[in-house]
Motif scaffolding. Structure first.
Motif, PDB file in Angstrom:
ATOM      1  N   LEU A 115       0.804  -1.221   0.000  1.00  0.00           N
ATOM      2  CA  LEU A 115       0.000   0.000   0.000  1.00  0.00           C
ATOM      3  C   LEU A 115       0.837   1.271   0.000  1.00  0.00           C
ATOM      4  CD1 LEU A 115      -2.769  -1.031   2.558  1.00  0.00           C
ATOM      5  CD2 LEU A 115      -3.052  -0.756   0.079  1.00  0.00           C
ATOM      6  N   GLU A 158      -8.031  -8.244   2.413  1.00  0.00           N
ATOM      7  CA  GLU A 158      -7.540  -6.887   2.148  1.00  0.00           C
ATOM      8  C   GLU A 158      -6.425  -6.912   1.112  1.00  0.00           C
ATOM      9  OE1 GLU A 158      -6.661  -4.395   5.575  1.00  0.00           O
ATOM     10  OE2 GLU A 158      -7.964  -5.669   6.792  1.00  0.00           O
ATOM     11  N   ALA A 162      -6.398  -4.934  -2.459  1.00  0.00           N
ATOM     12  CA  ALA A 162      -5.318  -3.979  -2.713  1.00  0.00           C
ATOM     13  C   ALA A 162      -4.487  -4.402  -3.926  1.00  0.00           C
ATOM     14  CB  ALA A 162      -4.427  -3.850  -1.476  1.00  0.00           C
ATOM     15  N   GLU A 166      -3.887  -2.420  -7.346  1.00  0.00           N
ATOM     16  CA  GLU A 166      -2.510  -2.107  -7.721  1.00  0.00           C
ATOM     17  C   GLU A 166      -2.219  -2.571  -9.136  1.00  0.00           C
ATOM     18  OE1 GLU A 166       0.820  -0.038  -6.752  1.00  0.00           O
ATOM     19  OE2 GLU A 166      -0.834  -0.400  -5.352  1.00  0.00           O
TER      20      GLU A 166
END
Length: 223
Positions: A115, A158, A162, A166
Motif C-alpha cells: 500500500l 484486504e 489492494a 494495484e
C-alpha cells in the motif's frame, strides 16, 4: 494460493527487471547485525556475493539451531524478504518470521509495503506474499513477545483487493508481474463493486506488451 490464503501449489514467480542488489545487501546486513551473526567478508567486500552466501548460510544455521527474535528482527527480516532479488530465497526471511510472529503480523506487514512502499518494494512484497501462508515448521524459532494465534483471514481479503487495484492502476512492469500470479481473477473472489475491476485487470493483462503477463493471465483464466 487458495481463496482463504493457503498455499495450494507453488508456481514460478518472475525475477526483477531492475537490479536491486544494493538495496538487498543493506537489508541483509541489517539482519546480520540484529541477529549478531559473524559473517566473514570473504574475497569480496561486504554486500558482495561471497558475503551474501556466507550470510545466508549463517542464517540457515540460526533457524536450525533455534533463536528468539525481537521486534527489530521482525522488521529486518521483512525488509530483507521484500528486497531479496531471488523469488525463491526470500523464503529464508519470510518463514522464520511466520513461525515467530504468526501469519497475521507477517501478512499485515507485507500489505503495508504493497500500500505504501516504492514500486520495487510493492513488487517485492508480492513476491514475499507467495510464502506467507506456509505451515509453521520451525518450532525453535520464537518471538520475544509472542502474539495470540490468528489466521489473518481478513488481512488476506484486504491483500486481494489492494493487489487487484494495484495491478490495474500501477503501470510498473515489475509490480504487475509479481502481483498477477497470486491474484484471483474470478469475480466470486470479490464483492460486487470490484467485479468491473476484475474485468479490467484481465483485459490489461491480455493486451500487455510484457510476454510473461500475457501468458500468465491465460494460465489463470483460460482462453
Amino acid at each position: 494460493m487458495t481463496e482463504d490464503g493457503r498455499t495450494a501449489g507453488f508456481m514460478a514467480l518472475p525475477g526483477r527487471t531492475e537490479d536491486r542488489r544494493e538495496a538487498f545487501a543493506g537489508a541483509l546486513a541489517d539482519v546480520v547485525r540484529v541477529l549478531g551473526l559473524d559473517v566473514p567478508a570473504g574475497s569480496e567486500s561486504a554486500g558482495g556475493l561471497t558475503w551474501e552466501h556466507g550470510a545466508r548460510a549463517g542464517l540457515r544455521e540460526v533457524w536450525r539451531d533455534g533463536v528468539t527474535l525481537s521486534d527489530e528482527a521482525f522488521d529486518a527480516l521483512l525488509r530483507a524478504a521484500v528486497h531479496d532479488p531471488n523469488p525463491s530465497f526470500n523464503r529464508q526471511f519470510v518463514e522464520p518470521a511466520l513461525n515467530a510472529f504468526g501469519h497475521r503480523r507477517v501478512q499485515a506487514a507485507l500489505l503495508a509495503y504493497l500500500l505504501t512502499g516504492t514500486d520495487p518494494e510493492r513488487a517485492g512484497a508480492a513476491r514475499a506474499w507467495y510464502w506467507s501462508a506456509l505451515d509453521l515448521r520451525m518450532p525453535l524459532v520464537r518471538a520475544e513477545h509472542p502474539a495470540p494465534a490468528d489466521d489473518g483471514t481478513d488481512v488476506v481479503n484486504e491483500w486481494y483487493e489492494a493487489a487487484l487495484r494495484e495491478f490495474v492502476h500501477n503501470e510498473h512492469v515489475d509490480v504487475r508481474r509479481c502481483v498477477l500470479p497470486l491474484l484471483p481473477l474470478r469475480k466470486s473472489s470479490y464483492p460486487a463493486e470490484l467485479h468491473d475491476l476484475v474485468d479490467e485487470a484481465v483485459a490489461i493483462a491480455r493486451s500487455h506488451p510484457d510476454e510473461y503477463i500475457r501468458h500468465r493471465v491465460e494460465d489463470q483464466v483460460g482462453d
